[in-house]
Write a protein that holds these residues in place. Structure first.
Motif, PDB file in Angstrom:
ATOM      1  N   LYS A 307       0.824  -1.227   0.000  1.00  0.00           N
ATOM      2  CA  LYS A 307       0.000   0.000   0.000  1.00  0.00           C
ATOM      3  C   LYS A 307       0.854   1.271   0.000  1.00  0.00           C
ATOM      4  CE  LYS A 307      -0.525   0.423   4.994  1.00  0.00           C
ATOM      5  NZ  LYS A 307      -1.402   0.563   6.142  1.00  0.00           N
ATOM      6  N   TYR A 308       2.084   1.166   0.521  1.00  0.00           N
ATOM      7  CA  TYR A 308       2.937   2.362   0.566  1.00  0.00           C
ATOM      8  C   TYR A 308       3.458   2.752  -0.813  1.00  0.00           C
ATOM      9  CZ  TYR A 308       2.960   2.081   5.637  1.00  0.00           C
ATOM     10  OH  TYR A 308       2.580   2.073   6.952  1.00  0.00           O
ATOM     11  N   LEU A 309       3.407   1.813  -1.774  1.00  0.00           N
ATOM     12  CA  LEU A 309       3.925   2.097  -3.115  1.00  0.00           C
ATOM     13  C   LEU A 309       2.955   2.939  -3.933  1.00  0.00           C
ATOM     14  CD1 LEU A 309       5.132  -1.516  -4.011  1.00  0.00           C
ATOM     15  CD2 LEU A 309       6.517   0.361  -3.136  1.00  0.00           C
ATOM     16  N   ARG A 312      -2.534   6.125  -4.089  1.00  0.00           N
ATOM     17  CA  ARG A 312      -3.979   6.146  -3.813  1.00  0.00           C
ATOM     18  C   ARG A 312      -4.267   5.727  -2.378  1.00  0.00           C
ATOM     19  NH1 ARG A 312      -6.706   2.578  -8.222  1.00  0.00           N
ATOM     20  NH2 ARG A 312      -8.571   3.688  -7.525  1.00  0.00           N
ATOM     21  N   PRO A 313      -5.309   6.284  -1.760  1.00  0.00           N
ATOM     22  CA  PRO A 313      -5.650   5.921  -0.382  1.00  0.00           C
ATOM     23  C   PRO A 313      -6.055   4.447  -0.283  1.00  0.00           C
ATOM     24  CG  PRO A 313      -7.018   7.751  -1.175  1.00  0.00           C
ATOM     25  CD  PRO A 313      -6.210   7.296  -2.325  1.00  0.00           C
ATOM     26  N   ILE A 314      -5.826   3.846   0.884  1.00  0.00           N
ATOM     27  CA  ILE A 314      -6.074   2.416   1.059  1.00  0.00           C
ATOM     28  C   ILE A 314      -7.555   2.066   0.810  1.00  0.00           C
ATOM     29  CG2 ILE A 314      -6.279   2.657   3.580  1.00  0.00           C
ATOM     30  CD1 ILE A 314      -4.842  -0.404   1.758  1.00  0.00           C
ATOM     31  N   GLU A 316      -9.552   3.299  -1.379  1.00  0.00           N
ATOM     32  CA  GLU A 316      -9.713   3.170  -2.836  1.00  0.00           C
ATOM     33  C   GLU A 316      -9.088   1.879  -3.343  1.00  0.00           C
ATOM     34  OE1 GLU A 316      -9.269   7.652  -4.260  1.00  0.00           O
ATOM     35  OE2 GLU A 316      -8.369   6.229  -5.662  1.00  0.00           O
ATOM     36  N   LEU A 317      -7.939   1.546  -2.801  1.00  0.00           N
ATOM     37  CA  LEU A 317      -7.255   0.317  -3.244  1.00  0.00           C
ATOM     38  C   LEU A 317      -8.114  -0.904  -2.920  1.00  0.00           C
ATOM     39  CD1 LEU A 317      -3.585   1.097  -2.077  1.00  0.00           C
ATOM     40  CD2 LEU A 317      -4.528   1.270  -4.384  1.00  0.00           C
ATOM     41  N   ILE A 318      -8.728  -0.880  -1.731  1.00  0.00           N
ATOM     42  CA  ILE A 318      -9.589  -2.009  -1.330  1.00  0.00           C
ATOM     43  C   ILE A 318     -10.798  -2.098  -2.261  1.00  0.00           C
ATOM     44  CG2 ILE A 318     -11.145  -2.825   0.508  1.00  0.00           C
ATOM     45  CD1 ILE A 318      -9.002  -1.659   2.503  1.00  0.00           C
ATOM     46  N   ALA A 319     -11.410  -0.929  -2.540  1.00  0.00           N
ATOM     47  CA  ALA A 319     -12.617  -0.922  -3.376  1.00  0.00           C
ATOM     48  C   ALA A 319     -12.305  -1.337  -4.815  1.00  0.00           C
ATOM     49  CB  ALA A 319     -13.250   0.469  -3.352  1.00  0.00           C
TER      50      ALA A 319
END
Ligand code: NDP
Length: 322
Positions: A307-309, A312-314, A316-319
């Protein structure tokens, strides 16, 4: 905005400069070179390496783009005492030693260094770890290429009778096919790779003698299936100026006697340095964010959470991606 400095302006340094333009959360503060900054072909602010001391409060992370042979072992520990750093150090056999040197440097300055963040080492290392962790019963195979090998090209250019040359490393497709099918294979670097040389002969040189000198060269070509093509200087210039590379990490394993499983990661790169730089930039983002959270010391691709790479906010990444 994450403030970034580039140290060293060769292929990789230019690649980082290009990739930073694609990152809307990062900005280039300056390029730092041991050569006269005015001599560098860039529009970005450029400074002498020795001026870095004036930038300790102005830069969140330095991307170290020097060569792995002599630059990084010196510059890494020197700079990691004063800056958060990211590098593409690629000397696999000296990695533990370098890790320790960087550990001492980061501890001295309470800084964070993420080391060896390219594709190999880097993304290939991560996938070797993943494959072996997920399929503990099995074998891991790395194939490189098709790609330009700088060291082998240098070796051919040093042969008497060669005016200029390049060398491509080519993976053995038959061996890869056997591995994917789960067959028992005899894998070593000689059987896994072929070598292809494109050479320009010097005036009066005997092609048979030159070919023999190349294919029998110990360490570089002896034991490999090597093809030597003699071409004109014009053809070398027209068709062999790029820096392509890539390869495959394959984990072939069993989860039960009936279930053969293949885990494969591959890269097909038009420009080795530009892709390596793209990986460096993503890890520079990670370094800046982890440092902001108070993390210090040395990390590798094995330590940094994905996630640090991403910028985008976490949530958004999950969605979007989970
Ligand atoms: P270069 O030889 O192009 O550049 C290395 C350094 O040499 C530069 O930082 C620069 O330092 C100096 N330099 C560059 N051009 C010149 C020049 N014309 N005259 C004098 N000095 C020059 O190397 P690359 O950028 O191609 O590669 C850097 C390292 O990246 C490699 O050593 C390799 O180990 C690593 N790498 C890692 C990968 C991975 O997957 N982990 C993949 C690919 C590469 P300065 O500006 O200070 O003079």
């Amino acid at each position: 905005m994450i403030k970034v400095g580039i140290v060293g302006y060769g292929n990789l340094g230019r690649g980082v400069e290009a990739n930073l333009k694609l990152a809307n959360d990062m900005e280039l503060v300056g390029i730092f070179s041991r050569r006269d900054p005015a001599s560098l072909d860039t529009q970005a602010p450029a400074y002498y390496y020795d001026d870095l001391d004036q930038f300790t409060d102005k830069i969140d992370v330095l991307i170290l783009c020097g060569g792995s042979r002599t630059d990084i072992p010196k510059q890494g520990p020197e700079l990691a005492q004063k800056f958060n750093t990211v590098d593409a150090y690629d000397n696999h056999s000296n990695m533990s030693h370098y890790y320790q040197d960087m550990q001492a440097a980061t501890q001295a300055g309470n800084k964070l260094a993420i080391i060896a963040t390219g594709w190999d080492p880097g993304l290939f290392s991560l996938n070797r770890l993943m494959g072996a962790a997920i399929l503990p019963q099995g074998n891991t195979y790395t194939f490189w290429g098709k790609g330009l090998s700088q060291g082998h090209g240098d070796a051919v250019r040093g042969v008497d009778g060669v005016a200029d040359a390049v060398q491509y490393t080519i993976p053995n497709q038959d061996l890869m096919a056997d591995i994917r099918e789960g067959k028992e294979v005899a894998y070593d670097s000689h059987s896994a790779h072929k070598r292809e040389v494109y050479a320009v002969l010097a005036d009066g040189a005997d092609p048979d003698q030159v070919r023999e000198a190349i294919v029998t060269m110990p360490d570089y070509f002896q034991g490999y299936e090597t093809t030597v093509h003699f071409i004109s200087a014009e053809e070398l210039k027209a068709n062999h100026q790029g820096l392509p590379h890539g390869g495959h990490v394959i984990r072939s394993g069993q989860t039960s006697p009936e279930a053969h499983q293949v885990y494969e990661f591959s890269l097909d790169l038009a420009s080795n340095p530009e892709f390596t730089a793209a990986v460096n930039v993503a890890y520079a983002r990670a370094a800046a964010r982890l440092a902001k959270e108070g993390v210090t010391g040395v990390q590798t691709v094995f330590d940094v959470a994905p996630k640090y790479l991403s910028s985008r906010p976490i949530a958004e990444l999950i969605a979007d991606l989970l």
